[in-house]
Design a protein around this motif. Structure first.
Motif, mmCIF file in Angstrom:
data_model
loop_
_atom_site.group_PDB
_atom_site.id
_atom_site.type_symbol
_atom_site.label_atom_id
_atom_site.label_comp_id
_atom_site.label_asym_id
_atom_site.label_seq_id
_atom_site.Cartn_x
_atom_site.Cartn_y
_atom_site.Cartn_z
ATOM 1 N N GLY A 70 5.266 -12.574 1.849
ATOM 2 C CA GLY A 70 5.231 -13.183 3.176
ATOM 3 C C GLY A 70 6.144 -12.500 4.182
ATOM 4 N N HIS A 71 7.250 -11.967 3.705
ATOM 5 C CA HIS A 71 8.189 -11.279 4.606
ATOM 6 C C HIS A 71 7.583 -10.010 5.206
ATOM 7 N N ARG A 72 6.487 -9.528 4.639
ATOM 8 C CA ARG A 72 5.831 -8.307 5.121
ATOM 9 C C ARG A 72 4.533 -8.566 5.874
ATOM 10 N N HIS A 73 4.166 -9.801 6.063
ATOM 11 C CA HIS A 73 2.836 -10.085 6.591
ATOM 12 C C HIS A 73 2.619 -9.594 8.010
ATOM 13 N N GLY A 74 3.648 -9.122 8.686
ATOM 14 C CA GLY A 74 3.455 -8.473 9.980
ATOM 15 C C GLY A 74 3.037 -7.019 9.832
ATOM 16 N N LEU A 75 3.088 -6.507 8.614
ATOM 17 C CA LEU A 75 2.683 -5.134 8.311
ATOM 18 C C LEU A 75 1.282 -5.156 7.705
ATOM 19 N N ALA A 76 0.572 -4.064 7.830
ATOM 20 C CA ALA A 76 -0.773 -3.974 7.256
ATOM 21 C C ALA A 76 -0.679 -3.818 5.740
ATOM 22 N N PHE A 77 -1.495 -4.556 5.027
ATOM 23 C CA PHE A 77 -1.606 -4.403 3.579
ATOM 24 C C PHE A 77 -2.533 -3.223 3.322
ATOM 25 N N ASP A 78 -2.007 -2.133 2.797
ATOM 26 C CA ASP A 78 -2.777 -0.912 2.650
ATOM 27 C C ASP A 78 -2.246 -0.100 1.467
ATOM 28 N N PRO A 79 -2.531 -0.540 0.218
ATOM 29 C CA PRO A 79 -2.008 0.175 -0.948
ATOM 30 C C PRO A 79 -2.450 1.638 -0.978
ATOM 31 N N GLY A 80 -1.552 2.524 -1.366
ATOM 32 C CA GLY A 80 -1.836 3.949 -1.451
ATOM 33 C C GLY A 80 -2.291 4.329 -2.850
ATOM 34 N N TYR A 81 -3.514 3.998 -3.173
ATOM 35 C CA TYR A 81 -4.013 4.242 -4.532
ATOM 36 C C TYR A 81 -4.013 5.727 -4.893
ATOM 37 N N ALA A 82 -4.253 6.602 -3.940
ATOM 38 C CA ALA A 82 -4.222 8.038 -4.243
ATOM 39 C C ALA A 82 -2.823 8.456 -4.705
ATOM 40 N N ALA A 83 -1.787 7.880 -4.105
ATOM 41 C CA ALA A 83 -0.408 8.194 -4.527
ATOM 42 C C ALA A 83 -0.152 7.654 -5.930
ATOM 43 N N PHE A 84 -0.609 6.424 -6.216
ATOM 44 C CA PHE A 84 -0.434 5.872 -7.563
ATOM 45 C C PHE A 84 -1.090 6.790 -8.592
ATOM 46 N N ILE A 85 -2.277 7.271 -8.272
ATOM 47 C CA ILE A 85 -3.013 8.141 -9.188
ATOM 48 C C ILE A 85 -2.258 9.453 -9.406
ATOM 49 N N ARG A 86 -1.715 10.033 -8.340
ATOM 50 C CA ARG A 86 -0.945 11.278 -8.473
ATOM 51 C C ARG A 86 0.271 11.067 -9.370
ATOM 52 N N TYR A 87 1.010 9.988 -9.129
ATOM 53 C CA TYR A 87 2.188 9.711 -9.966
ATOM 54 C C TYR A 87 1.781 9.483 -11.419
ATOM 55 N N GLU A 88 0.669 8.785 -11.624
ATOM 56 C CA GLU A 88 0.191 8.534 -12.975
ATOM 57 C C GLU A 88 -0.151 9.849 -13.674
ATOM 58 N N GLN A 89 -0.817 10.743 -12.968
ATOM 59 C CA GLN A 89 -1.188 12.039 -13.545
ATOM 60 C C GLN A 89 0.038 12.871 -13.894
ATOM 61 N N ALA A 90 1.134 12.624 -13.197
ATOM 62 C CA ALA A 90 2.373 13.358 -13.460
ATOM 63 C C ALA A 90 3.258 12.631 -14.466
ATOM 64 N N GLY A 91 2.743 11.576 -15.104
ATOM 65 C CA GLY A 91 3.538 10.846 -16.098
ATOM 66 C C GLY A 91 4.710 10.118 -15.478
ATOM 67 N N ARG A 92 4.557 9.699 -14.227
ATOM 68 C CA ARG A 92 5.647 9.034 -13.504
ATOM 69 C C ARG A 92 5.282 7.625 -13.059
ATOM 70 N N TYR A 93 4.162 7.121 -13.532
ATOM 71 C CA TYR A 93 3.685 5.785 -13.173
ATOM 72 C C TYR A 93 2.862 5.279 -14.341
ATOM 73 N N VAL A 94 3.069 4.041 -14.704
ATOM 74 C CA VAL A 94 2.299 3.465 -15.807
ATOM 75 C C VAL A 94 1.860 2.066 -15.404
ATOM 76 N N LEU A 95 0.612 1.740 -15.732
ATOM 77 C CA LEU A 95 0.022 0.456 -15.388
ATOM 78 C C LEU A 95 -0.372 -0.281 -16.659
ATOM 79 N N PHE A 96 0.095 -1.519 -16.773
ATOM 80 C CA PHE A 96 -0.270 -2.394 -17.876
ATOM 81 C C PHE A 96 -1.108 -3.536 -17.311
ATOM 82 N N THR A 97 -2.092 -3.965 -18.085
ATOM 83 C CA THR A 97 -2.971 -5.024 -17.606
ATOM 84 C C THR A 97 -3.055 -6.165 -18.604
ATOM 85 N N LEU A 98 -3.417 -7.320 -18.061
ATOM 86 C CA LEU A 98 -3.687 -8.515 -18.840
ATOM 87 C C LEU A 98 -5.108 -8.938 -18.515
ATOM 88 N N ARG A 99 -5.916 -9.052 -19.546
ATOM 89 C CA ARG A 99 -7.310 -9.469 -19.365
ATOM 90 C C ARG A 99 -7.616 -10.627 -20.300
#
Length: 194
Positions: A70-99
């Motif tokens: 809520g403290h950010r709701h004056g800013l646009a919600f715009d996740p940088g998925y391309a950046a997440f993917i780059r970091y992941e490819q470089a072994g610098r980001y890991v995503l865990f999921t619950l299904r």
């Protein structure tokens, strides 16, 4: 090897890694070696690639934003998925999921780096969010335990998380052995103050 091929985020990441500008930190084989976990309530905890589930994870990220940012709701919600993917490819980001029944109900994303102070591998939480129906019983506790076990397999020695003041997450993480070591503050700068 990439001459004549359109530049994609994946090709750009390959070029950066080849140029040693974004050196791989954790080998892809180590990330792929993290086993999934089948919980007794039918939940599945797994390490997944963000590149494979971008469209599926967007609504979950939106729900997280709506509930805790809520403290950010004056800013646009715009996740940088391309950046997440780059970091992941470089072994610098890991995503865990619950299904549950193949439906994505939660995720925990962490950045991986070496501590400049200890040289040990450190994981810094970017997102940890479960939809309300996944917070029932011990699912959240077991999911965090799964994430911690997976991080140990990667050689992580320290985990940093942030909790928002709008929920009771701090109490939950203290119960799991986390302790408060700092207080973070945020200020959104107005355009005319920049």
């Amino acid at each position: 090897m990439n001459i004549g091929i359109p530049l994609s985020p994946e090709a750009a990441a390959d070029i950066l890694m080849a140029a040693n500008r974004l050196p791989a930190l954790v080998p892809l084989e180590a990330l792929e070696g993290i086993p999934l976990c089948l919980a007794e309530n039918g939940s599945v905890f797994a390490r997944e690639r963000i590149a494979d589930i971008v469209e599926e994870i967007r609504p979950l990220h939106q729900a997280h934003w709506n509930e805790t940012e809520g403290h950010r709701h004056g800013l646009a919600f715009d996740p940088g998925y391309a950046a997440f993917i780059r970091y992941e490819q470089a072994g610098r980001y890991v995503l865990f999921t619950l299904r549950q029944q193949d439906r994505l109900l939660g995720n925990c994303a962490l950045y991986l780096d070496r501590s400049a102070h200890t040289q040990s591998l450190i994981a810094t939480e970017d997102t940890l969010f479960l939809l309300p129906e996944a917070r029932i019983g011990t699912t959240a506790r077991r999911f965090v335990a799964y994430v911690e076990d997976a991080l140990r397999l990667l050689g992580v020695r320290e985990v940093e998380i942030s909790v928002k003041t709008v929920n009771r997450a701090e109490r939950f993480f203290r119960f799991l052995g986390y302790r408060r070591v700092e207080t973070g503050l945020t200020k959104i700068l107005e355009a005319d103050n920049v």
